[in-house]
Design an enzyme around this catalytic site. Sequence first.
Site, PDB file in Angstrom:
ATOM      1  N   ARG A 230       0.800  -1.216   0.000  1.00  0.00           N
ATOM      2  CA  ARG A 230       0.000   0.000   0.000  1.00  0.00           C
ATOM      3  C   ARG A 230       0.839   1.275   0.000  1.00  0.00           C
ATOM      4  O   ARG A 230       0.318   2.345  -0.295  1.00  0.00           O
ATOM      5  CB  ARG A 230      -0.960  -0.012   1.206  1.00  0.00           C
ATOM      6  CG  ARG A 230      -2.098  -1.016   1.045  1.00  0.00           C
ATOM      7  CD  ARG A 230      -3.003  -1.062   2.263  1.00  0.00           C
ATOM      8  NE  ARG A 230      -2.323  -1.619   3.430  1.00  0.00           N
ATOM      9  CZ  ARG A 230      -2.175  -2.929   3.665  1.00  0.00           C
ATOM     10  NH1 ARG A 230      -2.653  -3.805   2.787  1.00  0.00           N
ATOM     11  NH2 ARG A 230      -1.559  -3.354   4.733  1.00  0.00           N
ATOM     12  N   ASP A 277      30.778   1.642  -3.694  1.00  0.00           N
ATOM     13  CA  ASP A 277      30.679   2.158  -2.317  1.00  0.00           C
ATOM     14  C   ASP A 277      31.909   1.718  -1.524  1.00  0.00           C
ATOM     15  O   ASP A 277      31.844   1.407  -0.335  1.00  0.00           O
ATOM     16  CB  ASP A 277      29.397   1.677  -1.644  1.00  0.00           C
ATOM     17  CG  ASP A 277      28.996   2.512  -0.438  1.00  0.00           C
ATOM     18  OD1 ASP A 277      29.506   3.634  -0.294  1.00  0.00           O
ATOM     19  OD2 ASP A 277      28.185   2.037   0.378  1.00  0.00           O
ATOM     20  N   LEU A 310      26.216  -2.725   7.943  1.00  0.00           N
ATOM     21  CA  LEU A 310      27.015  -2.565   6.733  1.00  0.00           C
ATOM     22  C   LEU A 310      27.607  -1.163   6.690  1.00  0.00           C
ATOM     23  O   LEU A 310      26.919  -0.173   6.979  1.00  0.00           O
ATOM     24  CB  LEU A 310      26.162  -2.800   5.485  1.00  0.00           C
ATOM     25  CG  LEU A 310      25.874  -4.265   5.131  1.00  0.00           C
ATOM     26  CD1 LEU A 310      24.784  -4.341   4.063  1.00  0.00           C
ATOM     27  CD2 LEU A 310      27.124  -4.973   4.658  1.00  0.00           C
ATOM     28  N   ALA A 311      28.870  -1.079   6.341  1.00  0.00           N
ATOM     29  CA  ALA A 311      29.580   0.205   6.315  1.00  0.00           C
ATOM     30  C   ALA A 311      30.366   0.302   5.019  1.00  0.00           C
ATOM     31  O   ALA A 311      31.567   0.034   4.973  1.00  0.00           O
ATOM     32  CB  ALA A 311      30.501   0.322   7.521  1.00  0.00           C
TER      33      ALA A 311
END
Length: 386
Positions: A230, A277, A310-311
């Site tokens: 939704r 990243d 996570l880094a």
Amino acid sequence: MRQILMHARLFDGRQFHAGKAVTLEDGRIGSIIDSPNALGGYETHDLTGLVLAPGFIDTQVNGGDGVMINGQTSLSDMEIMTDAHRAFGTTSMLPTLISDEWNAMEHVATIIRQVHRHWGEDSSLSAIKGVHFEGPYLNPARKGVHPEHHLRAPEENAIDLITHPDLGVRLVTLAPEKVGPGFIRDCVSHGALVSAGHTAGNYQDMAAAIRAGLHGFTHLFNAMTPMGSREPGVVGSALDDQDTWCGLIADGFHVHPASMRNAIKIKPRGKIMLVTDAMATVGSSETSFTLHGQKVSVNNGRCELADGTLAGSALTMIGAVRNVVELIGLPLSEALRMASRYPASFMRLDTSLGLIAPEYAADLVAFDPATWTVKHTWINGFHRAH
């Protein structure tokens, strides 16, 4: 400086060719010709057994070989970092500053200006095409590794700093619900590329941002509201929109291969690009480093804080290409486009980067497809064996 690259399996950014050679003329692609037995006046590179492709383009590079953009980074530090990523096929990049103090943003802008004075020289610094400010105008609810005490509203003179034209390509990641459409519109009108990331916004927030000129979504699926039945959320908005780009960290940790496959099926072809990243450990023997006082470690390939958050990543661009082929099941040709042609389009540099075609920049990678190891790179025609 005239060179000829022979005997490779050539991927020109569109298709593969056999029995072709590529000539380089003064930092540009000269022509694609039938492989001659000899060609006088050219430095010859025999690439037997290798794939020759457009150099990889990474729009999200936080660090490499012990260097992080955050901190008092020097010009020599930047060269260390670009050398580290060049060894994995990256010939163009946007150094990325994780949310930091204002003076750190000013310092990075100063370094980028210094870098561009060296552009075109025989140096990996020529890989730096601009800068990526990832924050600090983010949502603390989706901060990830970004220190909450650095997250804030835009300063009065933020536009002048982050969109200044002498920085080259300017990419700004922000949370649209935190800054409003007006700030996005101002960034875009000053020539910056704006991506949504580290955002807890909803579908309507993203729709307003897209109308204001939002260009893309930073590391799709990560640090953003998921798609629900939704409330489509940021992920649903990113997949629904036909014109924006999405970066994808294909390391097998940030996003499940099935989710990556579905995203690639849904978005128009050319709108999903690979990013790393990457953090300081890439290209380094070190397996940990400190960011804003927090220890970041690489454990079994996963870059993380002590609590498992996570880094960034320990991913390389050749590793991302490999994973797209081996984890997702895409053909090598599409994986290579996701690593070069599509990010070139995202950065609006696709008339000079991302293809091996006459007059394009001689930014190239040659790698062994059996071992996924980079053997040669060229940046502006300057060659380096790895």
